[in-house]
Design an enzyme around this catalytic site. Structure first.
Site, PDB file in Angstrom:
ATOM      1  N   HIS A 109      -4.789   4.245  -0.857  1.00  0.00           N
ATOM      2  CA  HIS A 109      -4.483   3.461   0.395  1.00  0.00           C
ATOM      3  C   HIS A 109      -4.516   3.996   1.649  1.00  0.00           C
ATOM      4  O   HIS A 109      -4.881   5.222   1.891  1.00  0.00           O
ATOM      5  CB  HIS A 109      -3.166   2.653   0.241  1.00  0.00           C
ATOM      6  CG  HIS A 109      -2.937   2.312  -1.269  1.00  0.00           C
ATOM      7  ND1 HIS A 109      -3.005   0.756  -1.580  1.00  0.00           N
ATOM      8  CD2 HIS A 109      -2.481   2.735  -2.501  1.00  0.00           C
ATOM      9  CE1 HIS A 109      -2.545   0.612  -2.850  1.00  0.00           C
ATOM     10  NE2 HIS A 109      -2.495   1.809  -3.278  1.00  0.00           N
ATOM     11  N   ARG A 168      -9.694   5.259   1.180  1.00  0.00           N
ATOM     12  CA  ARG A 168      -9.085   3.887   1.171  1.00  0.00           C
ATOM     13  C   ARG A 168      -9.798   2.916   0.649  1.00  0.00           C
ATOM     14  O   ARG A 168     -11.004   3.090   0.502  1.00  0.00           O
ATOM     15  CB  ARG A 168      -8.521   3.486   2.498  1.00  0.00           C
ATOM     16  CG  ARG A 168      -7.791   2.043   2.568  1.00  0.00           C
ATOM     17  CD  ARG A 168      -7.529   1.673   3.801  1.00  0.00           C
ATOM     18  NE  ARG A 168      -6.876   0.233   3.988  1.00  0.00           N
ATOM     19  CZ  ARG A 168      -6.867  -0.672   4.388  1.00  0.00           C
ATOM     20  NH1 ARG A 168      -7.733  -0.836   5.643  1.00  0.00           N
ATOM     21  NH2 ARG A 168      -5.957  -1.795   4.389  1.00  0.00           N
ATOM     22  N   HIS A 169      -9.110   1.904  -0.311  1.00  0.00           N
ATOM     23  CA  HIS A 169      -9.779   1.144  -0.953  1.00  0.00           C
ATOM     24  C   HIS A 169     -10.688   0.210  -0.030  1.00  0.00           C
ATOM     25  O   HIS A 169     -10.576   0.056   1.253  1.00  0.00           O
ATOM     26  CB  HIS A 169      -8.840  -0.031  -1.585  1.00  0.00           C
ATOM     27  CG  HIS A 169      -7.976  -0.402  -0.776  1.00  0.00           C
ATOM     28  ND1 HIS A 169      -8.076  -1.592  -0.170  1.00  0.00           N
ATOM     29  CD2 HIS A 169      -6.634  -0.234  -0.595  1.00  0.00           C
ATOM     30  CE1 HIS A 169      -6.976  -1.922   0.702  1.00  0.00           C
ATOM     31  NE2 HIS A 169      -6.121  -1.154   0.365  1.00  0.00           N
TER      32      HIS A 169
END
Length: 636
Positions: free
Chosen positions: A563, A368-369
């Site tokens: 995400h 995930r970012h």
């Protein structure tokens, strides 16, 4: 009052109450506690010490159910100890790591002798006396070793107890049941069916072979001392989920629940539909209080984590059992004989399965970012950092130092926000950790969201690969569009704009996949549909990950920056698991933090992928609120 609780009250009130002469009870009565509450505290803590009971009473001083006459539920288990127990625990750990959690992981290794039954708090000591007397009467005929045969099916794996030994164990359970029912005035039902020790239950059928291989490494003839143990649980929460608090949470509102790190919380899944997103309502095991708490402060715990062991009876086994080395019994797997002395330990098997060098096999690291700026400063973050004439300035040090240039309006950043400065730091830290572990990243894919591209860039900088590996921007990696706040697909920066902003973009990249599954060159942004259905998102994710794997044949790691939803949607199809139910999927995604990651590794010789531990540790940190030096320092 709920119907189930009404029935419990009726069940309890119809029974005759007797006084206990326990020394522990007398000590609590001398401290001024009412008898029924003191008995409840003793039953809830296993009647071990005054200190345990007093601590429980102090913690439950605000428990609204403290006066409720609902008893505990009790069960009698036969549990292995010693080397056999150690091997079983090793199997528990490795089966969970390789195949994921199944129902067997909810409880420790055991053979059920008497399933759960209720007993009034003041009569629990009679159960202890019964266990001691029945144990003594069977101590001479208890087998020095218990015959265990491995049986397997598509949803069950475990050891069945041999007939002759099963008869002895059933007689023991029946004797305990009869005496406990008579003395403690409770209905105890012994287990009279096939006695067994479960290893795995309700697992995916394609994991059966792997679980069998791990189970064959357990030698059931290992040294073992069997213990008959009496456990209890709170009967009100039998069908609830049990969560464990990862962090302390101090309530901000009167309807919120105070939790400490390590607390257990009971959550009823059927009562969460009206709760705000990201929150759950539950009851604290430690205090008995009920309230709202942030879901991402918790993780799933095992069902048995809140059980209390009351008493145990240890069966002393013959010395020859402990010295047995040569004539070990064979293990039968549905009629097939295997010699445990020839079986390798679970650890040895794993050492053969796992590569000595992580670069020898292909791996997929889905991440995930990092922390996004609107996650810290809210949806109005852009209004906070723009002057009246539309120029960007930095109102807080966690705002990025600059915004990348784009040809269209700066307002498009509202739905395509950048990383915060902490998010940039997080990403570089992960990259440096991957470098320390000598992880070879050969390909990098990113969602078109700016925060993902930035995360990929700074991870590459930490890896010292930003001049060698370019980022392939893949629109198909964007999150489930139903969750997009704007209800439209964000206006992302173009590849040219990203490259001009010094992001190392592979501008020549094209993926041979389209949204409608017709090969037309690439997956254009225009193919992303606003508010797509869950089924469409799952299909998109499955197709994209398969195309990425096909496009990256070289050994080494494929880094995918996406995400929170990416971790499940791109790894589960890769390892052969079906998509989660949409409601379960949402619950899982809410708990995934910034830079949360999953790692899959290819087993090419078996033509499959497996999920293993990520090559680096997790990144955990606390919140840091905004501070105004005037408040409390200068001004009152």
């Amino acid at each position: 009052m709920a119907v189930a609780e009404t029935q419990l009250y009726a069940k309890v009130s119809n029974k005759h109450r007797s006084k206990s002469t326990s020394v522990l009870l007398e000590s609590l009565l001398a401290k001024g506690f009412p008898a029924h509450i003191a008995q409840k505290a003793l039953a809830a803590t296993g009647q071990k010490t005054i200190e345990d009971a007093a601590k429980w009473l102090h913690s439950h001083c605000n428990d609204p159910s403290l006066d409720d006459p609902i008893p505990q539920e009790y069960a009698l288990y036969l549990c292995p100890t010693g080397r056999l127990h150690n091997h079983l625990q090793e199997f528990w750990k490795e089966s969970k790591r390789q195949c994921g959690k199944n129902r067997a992981h909810e409880v420790f290794p055991h053979i059920t002798l008497c399933d759960f039954f209720t007993c009034e708090d003041q009569k629990v000591e009679l159960l202890y006396d019964t266990l001691k007397r029945v144990g003594d009467s069977f101590s001479q005929c208890f087998p020095p070793s218990i015959s265990l045969s491995l049986h397997s099916s598509t949803s069950y794996l475990g050891f069945f107890i041999g007939d002759s030994h099963s008869n002895i164990l059933r007689d023991f359970a029946l004797a305990f049941s009869s005496e406990a029912s008579a003395l403690a005035d409770c209905h105890v039902k012994p287990c009279l069916k096939q006695l067994h020790l479960t290893l795995a239950h309700k697992f995916y059928p394609h994991h059966q072979k792997t679980l069998e291989q791990l189970a064959k490494c357990i030698n059931p003839g290992e040294a073992c001392q069997w213990v008959a143990a009496l456990y209890s649980r709170d009967m009100r929460f039998v069908h609830y989920q049990t969560l464990r608090a990862l962090f302390q949470y101090k309530p901000q509102n009167i309807d919120e629940l105070m939790i400490n790190t390590g607390d257990f919380i009971y959550v009823d899944p059927t009562q969460q539909s009206d709760v705000s997103e990201g929150w759950v309502i539950g009851t604290s095991h430690r205090t008995g209080c009920r309230g709202f708490l942030p879901e991402n402060y918790t993780e799933r715990a095992n069902e048995s984590d809140t059980w209390v062991k009351h008493r145990e009876y240890v069966f002393v086994t013959a010395s020859k059992f402990f010295s047995q080395t040569e004539n070990e019994p064979n293990v039968k797997l549905n009629g097939e004989v295997h010699n445990p002395s020839m079986a390798r330990s679970v650890t040895n098997v794993l050492s053969l399965q796992l590569p000595q060098n992580p670069t020898l096999r292909r791996g997929v690291l889905v991440m995930r970012h990092g922390e996004r700026v609107d996650e810290v400063f809210g949806k109005s973050w852009l209004q906070q950092c723009l002057t009246a004439d539309g120029k960007y300035y930095r109102p807080d040090l966690n705002f990025p130092s600059t915004l990348p240039k784009r040809k269209d309006s700066v307002k498009h950043f509202e739905y395509d926000p950048p990383l915060s400065c902490c998010g940039i730091f997080q990403s570089r830290l992960i990259g440096e950790a991957l470098l320390d572990q000598q992880v070879t990243v050969n390909y990098v894919y990113s969602s078109p969201a700016l925060r993902c591209v930035q995360t990929a860039q700074h991870v590459l900088q930490g890896l010292k690969l930003d001049q060698k590996v370019k980022i392939r921007v893949e629109p198909g990696l964007f999150e489930w569009t139903k969750w997009e706040a704007s209800r439209v697909i964000p206006n992302f920066m173009t590849l040219t704009e990203l490259a001009e902003a010094s992001y190392k973009i592979d501008t020549s990249y094209r993926l041979t996949y389209t949204y409608d599954f017709i090969a037309r060159g690439n997956f254009p942004l225009s193919s992303l549909v606003p508010s797509e259905s869950y089924e469409v998102y799952v299909s998109r994710s499955s197709a994209v990950i398969k195309q990425i794997i096909t496009a990256c044949p070289s050994k080494g790691v494929i880094l995918i920056v996406g995400h929170g939803s990416s971790l499940a949607s791109f790894t589960r199809p890769l390892i052969g698991l079906p998509a989660r139910d949409s409601s379960d999927f949402a619950q899982v995604v809410r708990k995934i933090p910034s830079l949360g990651m999953c790692f899959c590794e290819e087993l090419k010789e078996e033509n499959k992928w497996q999920m293993v531990n990520p090559p680096v540790k997790t990144l955990t940190h606390g919140a840091n609120a905004a501070f105004n030096w005037r408040n409390g320092i200068v001004e009152d």
